[in-house]
Every structure is written in C-alpha cells, then in structure tokens.
Design a protein around this motif. Structure first.
Motif, PDB file in Angstrom:
ATOM      1  N   LEU A  23       0.816  -1.209   0.000  1.00  0.00           N
ATOM      2  CA  LEU A  23       0.000   0.000   0.000  1.00  0.00           C
ATOM      3  C   LEU A  23       0.857   1.269   0.000  1.00  0.00           C
ATOM      4  CD1 LEU A  23      -2.966  -0.848   2.416  1.00  0.00           C
ATOM      5  CD2 LEU A  23      -3.073  -0.346  -0.033  1.00  0.00           C
ATOM      6  N   GLY A  24       1.873   1.295   0.857  1.00  0.00           N
ATOM      7  CA  GLY A  24       2.733   2.465   0.900  1.00  0.00           C
ATOM      8  C   GLY A  24       3.479   2.687  -0.398  1.00  0.00           C
ATOM      9  N   GLY A  82      10.537   7.107   7.291  1.00  0.00           N
ATOM     10  CA  GLY A  82      10.287   7.532   5.918  1.00  0.00           C
ATOM     11  C   GLY A  82      10.509   9.016   5.726  1.00  0.00           C
ATOM     12  N   LEU A  83      10.079   9.818   6.698  1.00  0.00           N
ATOM     13  CA  LEU A  83      10.302  11.263   6.615  1.00  0.00           C
ATOM     14  C   LEU A  83      11.785  11.599   6.580  1.00  0.00           C
ATOM     15  CD1 LEU A  83       7.722  13.055   8.955  1.00  0.00           C
ATOM     16  CD2 LEU A  83       7.947  13.255   6.475  1.00  0.00           C
ATOM     17  N   ASP A 195       4.526  15.424  -0.992  1.00  0.00           N
ATOM     18  CA  ASP A 195       5.465  14.311  -1.066  1.00  0.00           C
ATOM     19  C   ASP A 195       5.863  13.828   0.327  1.00  0.00           C
ATOM     20  OD1 ASP A 195       5.449  14.330  -3.809  1.00  0.00           O
ATOM     21  OD2 ASP A 195       7.253  15.571  -3.993  1.00  0.00           O
ATOM     22  N   ARG A 196       6.163  14.763   1.221  1.00  0.00           N
ATOM     23  CA  ARG A 196       6.569  14.381   2.577  1.00  0.00           C
ATOM     24  C   ARG A 196       5.439  13.660   3.300  1.00  0.00           C
ATOM     25  NH1 ARG A 196       9.331  19.398   2.287  1.00  0.00           N
ATOM     26  NH2 ARG A 196       7.565  20.506   3.213  1.00  0.00           N
ATOM     27  N   LEU A 197       4.221  14.183   3.161  1.00  0.00           N
ATOM     28  CA  LEU A 197       3.082  13.547   3.820  1.00  0.00           C
ATOM     29  C   LEU A 197       2.823  12.164   3.238  1.00  0.00           C
ATOM     30  CD1 LEU A 197       0.819  13.757   5.865  1.00  0.00           C
ATOM     31  CD2 LEU A 197      -0.591  14.895   4.113  1.00  0.00           C
ATOM     32  N   THR A 198       2.941  12.046   1.913  1.00  0.00           N
ATOM     33  CA  THR A 198       2.745  10.746   1.274  1.00  0.00           C
ATOM     34  C   THR A 198       3.779   9.744   1.751  1.00  0.00           C
ATOM     35  OG1 THR A 198       1.826  11.806  -0.699  1.00  0.00           O
ATOM     36  CG2 THR A 198       2.638   9.548  -0.947  1.00  0.00           C
ATOM     37  N   PHE A 199       5.021  10.189   1.852  1.00  0.00           N
ATOM     38  CA  PHE A 199       6.079   9.283   2.299  1.00  0.00           C
ATOM     39  C   PHE A 199       5.864   8.869   3.747  1.00  0.00           C
ATOM     40  CE2 PHE A 199      10.258   7.432   1.811  1.00  0.00           C
ATOM     41  CZ  PHE A 199      10.357   7.288   0.440  1.00  0.00           C
ATOM     42  N   GLY A 202       2.904   6.330   3.646  1.00  0.00           N
ATOM     43  CA  GLY A 202       3.322   5.071   3.034  1.00  0.00           C
ATOM     44  C   GLY A 202       4.277   4.289   3.906  1.00  0.00           C
ATOM     45  N   SER A 203       5.225   4.970   4.523  1.00  0.00           N
ATOM     46  CA  SER A 203       6.185   4.301   5.397  1.00  0.00           C
ATOM     47  C   SER A 203       5.513   3.838   6.684  1.00  0.00           C
ATOM     48  CB  SER A 203       7.345   5.245   5.723  1.00  0.00           C
ATOM     49  OG  SER A 203       7.983   5.691   4.546  1.00  0.00           O
ATOM     50  N   GLY A 204       4.545   4.627   7.171  1.00  0.00           N
ATOM     51  CA  GLY A 204       3.796   4.211   8.352  1.00  0.00           C
ATOM     52  C   GLY A 204       3.005   2.947   8.108  1.00  0.00           C
ATOM     53  N   LEU A 205       2.413   2.819   6.933  1.00  0.00           N
ATOM     54  CA  LEU A 205       1.687   1.594   6.587  1.00  0.00           C
ATOM     55  C   LEU A 205       2.632   0.394   6.545  1.00  0.00           C
ATOM     56  CD1 LEU A 205      -0.669   2.972   3.782  1.00  0.00           C
ATOM     57  CD2 LEU A 205      -1.358   2.138   6.042  1.00  0.00           C
TER      58      LEU A 205
END
Length: 297
Positions: A23-24, A82-83, A195-199, A202-205
């Motif tokens: 998903l991420g 991820g951030l 982009d930062r929020l998406t990363f 995605g990394s949290g998932l």
C-alpha cells in the motif's frame, strides 16, 4: 472442494500481507517515481516495535496491550523513518528511479546492520496476543485467528485510505499530484509538502505491516527482503498509484501463488507467478488500472 477452499483462504491471507506491504509503495512509487528499496526495512522496524514493547516495556502477561499499542506506534516509527529518508535523500532524486534504487538499497543494508547490532543476527519470536490463539473451521476450512486478524487489519487500512483520498483535502491533493504533478503544482498545490506527507503515510503503513507479519513467524534483520520484491510486483501489475489495481493484483498474485505452490513447490510457484507477470506486462505494460488523462489531439 475442501482443498480448493483451503488454498483460497491461504491465498487471500497471503494477498492481505502483500497488500499491506504494497500500500505504501503504491503511492510513493506512483506519485514520486522513486524506487524505495528500504521500504522492507520499515516493515522490519514495525515488527521490532512489537518485540521491544513485549520484552522491554511490558511483561509477558500484557502481550495483548503491547500488541495493541504496537499498531499506532509502528505506524509512527515507520512514518518517521520515511520522513528522514525523504528529507535527506529522496527529495534530491525525484524522477530518477535508478538512482533512488541504488541509494535506498544502500540504506536498506545500513538499516539491516543497525538491527543486527541492536537485536542480534538470529531471528526472534514475538508472542501473539491470547485472543488470537486458535481458529475456526468453516466449510471444512481451518482459519486461524491470526490470519483472520491480518485480513481484517487490511480491510480497516483500505477503508481509512479510501476515506483519506476521497473525503479529506490532503487526500485530494495527493490524488492530484499522482495524476499530474506539473498541473497540480501550477494550480497551487505545494508538491514537496504533499510528497513528505505521502512518504510518511506510506512508510507508516509499512510499519503496520511489520506488526501483522509478526503473527506469521519469527522476525529478523532481513525480514523486509522477504516481501519487498513481491510488493513491487503488486504495484507494477496493479498500476502506479492505483489503489483499486493494487487490491486486484495482490489478490490475484496471492491466490495464484497458493494454488501453484500446492500443486508444485514454493520455488516453482514463485517462478511460475513471475512468468505470468512477465507475460501479462507484455500485453498491458501500464498495469491493470490506468489513470485516464486528457491530451492534445
């Protein structure tokens, strides 16, 4: 008939794990055109979050509490990692997938070594919560509670992502950047912030996926490498940045692998599934679901 249903359930449970890991990647790869080989190590970080809570924070009798707290905490741990990766490296390599592949592969090796230094090289076991012991039998199919929990966790994650993308302004901005980054930027969307929020998401998932993976067996520093390639295959077959495509691809690959593995063995099943993917991409290189765009005639 029992064999058919049993393998179908195994395939769906395998698909759930693949989808949770993928998903991420679906959004980071589709939106930013970067290949993050360290995504598997975010899964590993989420798995070790459960281990740390069970061994260093809570007693053995509080396994249920530790596991419950591990889900949001693993999301936070994976998201922060991820951030950091996006801020230090990825944002300098947008649109350069081969460069990001090499750089993040190096990061993944570093994270694996860090895990060995902290937790040791041997695999460790995480205790499943008592309420996940046992299972049910339906239509002659034995369904462990652990795998049912993973399937339920994936359903909750999908509903949350759908709500985020469809109902929240931040989600709509993410969809805009996935569909057309230049147009979104020209329309006033701050693409670096998206982009930062998406990363982070995605990394949290991936961290949450790590918690789920602890229910399937022991964990170790190389845990992420067992899932990262299959996760990328789900993303590619489903279509870049396409949630619906990722769901269909994960189910198809998981079920196909389960049935092929039953009739052959694990290695031949992997090879056969990979061969089917290669053939499929010859006829549909953009994946199952493609975003329609208007263009000039």
């Amino acid at each position: 008939m029992d064999v058919f249903l049993s393998q179908l359930f195994i395939g769906l449970s395998v698909a759930s794990v693949l989808l949770l890991v993928a998903l991420g990647l679906t959004f980071t790869f589709g939106q930013m055109n970067v290949i993050n080989m360290a995504h598997g190590e975010f899964v590993m970080a989420g798995a070790y979050t459960v281990y740390v809570l069970q061994t260093s924070v809570f007693s053995a009798s509080m396994a249920t509490l530790a596991f419950g707290l591990a889900l949001p905490l693993a999301f936070l741990v994976g998201g922060v990692l991820g951030l950091i990766l996006e801020f230090t490296l990825i944002r300098r390599l947008h649109g350069r997938p081969l460069d990001t592949l090499l750089v993040t592969w190096g990061v993944s090796l570093i994270l694996q070594q860090v895990a060995r230094d902290i937790f040791g090289a041997p695999n460790v076991q995480v205790k499943a919560p008592p309420f996940l012991d046992g299972g049910i039998t339906l239509a002659g199919v034995s369904m462990p509670y652990t795998r049912l929990f993973i399937i339920g966790l994936v359903v909750v994650a999908l509903v949350a992502i759908w709500f985020y993308l469809s109902k929240l302004p931040a989600g709509r901005r993410m969809r805009a950047v996935v569909q057309n980054r230049d147009l979104a930027s020209a329309s006033g969307v701050r693409t670096p912030r998206v982009d930062r929020l998406t990363f982070f998401i995605g990394s949290g998932l991936a961290g949450v996926a790590g918690v789920a993976v602890t229910l399937l067996g022991s964990i170790g520093p190389t845990l992420g490498t067992n899932y990262i390639i299959d996760a990328f295959l789900v993303v590619i077959v489903g279509g870049l940045g396409q949630l619906r495509g990722a769901i269909i691809a994960a189910i198809a690959l998981g079920v196909a692998n389960a049935y092929l593995e039953y009739w052959t063995d694990a290695s031949l099943a992997k090879a056969a599934v990979f061969g089917l993917i290669v053939v499929f991409l010859q006829f549909r290189p953009q994946g199952l679901v493609v975003t329609r765009r208007r263009g000039l005639a």
